[in-house]
Design an enzyme around this catalytic site. Structure first.
Site, PDB file in Angstrom:
ATOM      1  N   LYS A   1      12.220  -3.662   0.843  1.00  0.00           N
ATOM      2  CA  LYS A   1      12.441  -2.438   1.620  1.00  0.00           C
ATOM      3  C   LYS A   1      13.211  -2.693   2.905  1.00  0.00           C
ATOM      4  O   LYS A   1      13.289  -3.809   3.398  1.00  0.00           O
ATOM      5  CB  LYS A   1      11.110  -1.729   1.866  1.00  0.00           C
ATOM      6  CG  LYS A   1      10.705  -0.952   0.595  1.00  0.00           C
ATOM      7  CD  LYS A   1       9.490  -0.103   0.736  1.00  0.00           C
ATOM      8  CE  LYS A   1       9.227   0.600  -0.614  1.00  0.00           C
ATOM      9  NZ  LYS A   1       7.936   1.291  -0.615  1.00  0.00           N
TER      10      LYS A   1
ATOM     11  N   ARG B 166       3.389  -3.983  -5.753  1.00  0.00           N
ATOM     12  CA  ARG B 166       4.473  -3.340  -6.494  1.00  0.00           C
ATOM     13  C   ARG B 166       5.777  -4.009  -6.073  1.00  0.00           C
ATOM     14  O   ARG B 166       6.227  -3.829  -4.949  1.00  0.00           O
ATOM     15  CB  ARG B 166       4.480  -1.842  -6.171  1.00  0.00           C
ATOM     16  CG  ARG B 166       5.524  -1.036  -6.936  1.00  0.00           C
ATOM     17  CD  ARG B 166       5.477   0.426  -6.515  1.00  0.00           C
ATOM     18  NE  ARG B 166       6.497   1.207  -7.175  1.00  0.00           N
ATOM     19  CZ  ARG B 166       7.759   1.285  -6.768  1.00  0.00           C
ATOM     20  NH1 ARG B 166       8.157   0.628  -5.693  1.00  0.00           N
ATOM     21  NH2 ARG B 166       8.625   2.011  -7.440  1.00  0.00           N
TER      22      ARG B 166
END
Ligand code: 7PM
Length: 268
Positions: free
Chosen positions: A213, A248
């Site tokens: 991210k 994840r």
């Protein structure tokens, strides 16, 4: 430390997903990637047909179904041992995926996006991931503000867990997720990860999705994939140390290896 870490491999079947740039948009490459992630140690494969990246537009229900259902089906045909998670906030998409053999619902709106979702998950008796998001994908990164990000995310998730249980979802089927990058500044993300214990205290399994991210790129002042992988591994290990159990991730093997070492240290 707690239970062994569980890896959830990310399978984006969107033409616009940010870090795998549509590589897996198409049935065959998607199923290949699922198999690869399983071989690398993923227990769960998270199939998503609508990019929830900041600034993205929603896709239609029909388009979402067209993208994900064949992938769910073929993955399970090829690798029947797969636990497929369906990344959607639409009950109709979740229902079609569950009918095709998916076993987990990953709802980034934590049951707030579709009034039918709570009932569906209750009826099917499947686990559901409840994720925190401030605002909506299109605008959530514009100017996110919190008085106390840890308290607000924790209270939101506690309420949504209560709503789920009230709708008939079994307590052991509720998974909480702070929603890294979803309406959060760099400091909000770091604070949530630092204080993950506040979520773990609620008593539900905690999932963390920090893989590649943009906060990692910001922090390291580098946008290359390697830096984001290093940052992802540091995040996974720190989150595990604070009690998260489900991760994840895009890069299954390195995350599995990093967590295996962390778990061994934790046991020693
Ligand atoms: C920017 C932000 C680009 C987020 C892409 C993403 C999560 C998720 C996604 C998460 C759960 C991505 C995402 N992130 N579901 N779906 N938790 N439960 O990295 O953190 O694919 S979308």
């Amino acid at each position: 430390m707690g239970p062994d870490p569980v890896l959830m491999g990310i399978l984006n079947v969107t033409p616009d997903s940010f870090s795998d740039g549509g590589d897996f948009f198409g049935l065959e490459p998607a199923v290949m990637q699922a198999g690869r992630m399983l071989d690398e140690g993923a227990r769960i494969v998270d199939v998503g047909g609508e990019s929830t990246r900041p600034g993205s537009d929603p896709v239609s229900r029909e388009e979402e179904l067209r993208r994900v259902i064949p992938v769910v089906r073929s993955t399970l045909e090829t690798r029947p041992e797969t636990i497929v998670s369906i990344d959607t906030y639409r009950a109709s998409t979740a229902e079609a995926a569950l009918d095709a053999g998916a076993q987990v619902v990953n709802d980034v709106t934590a049951l707030g996006g579709d009034p039918k979702m709570a009932g569906l998950v209750a009826e099917r008796g499947c686990p559901v991931v409840l994720m925190h998001m401030l605002g909506e994908p299109k605008t959530m990164q514009e100017n996110p503000r919190y008085e106390d990000v840890v308290r607000e995310v924790r209270d939101f998730l506690a309420k949504r867990a209560e709503r789920a249980v009230g709708a008939g979802v079994e307590e052991e089927n509720v998974i909480l997720d702070p929603g890294i990058g979803f309406g959060k500044t760099l400091m909000h993300n770091l604070t949530l990860l630092n204080r993950l214990d506040a979520l773990v205290e609620l008593g539900f399994p905690v999932l963390v999705g920090a893989s590649r991210k943009s906060f990692l790129g910001k922090l390291l002042d580098s946008d290359d994939a390697e830096a984001r992988l290093s940052g992802t591994l540091a995040t996974s290990v720190m989150a595990y140390e604070r009690g998260a159990t489900i991760f994840r991730v895009h890069d299954v093997r390195p995350n599995r290896e990093a967590l295996e070492v962390a778990a061994a240290i934790g046991r020693a």
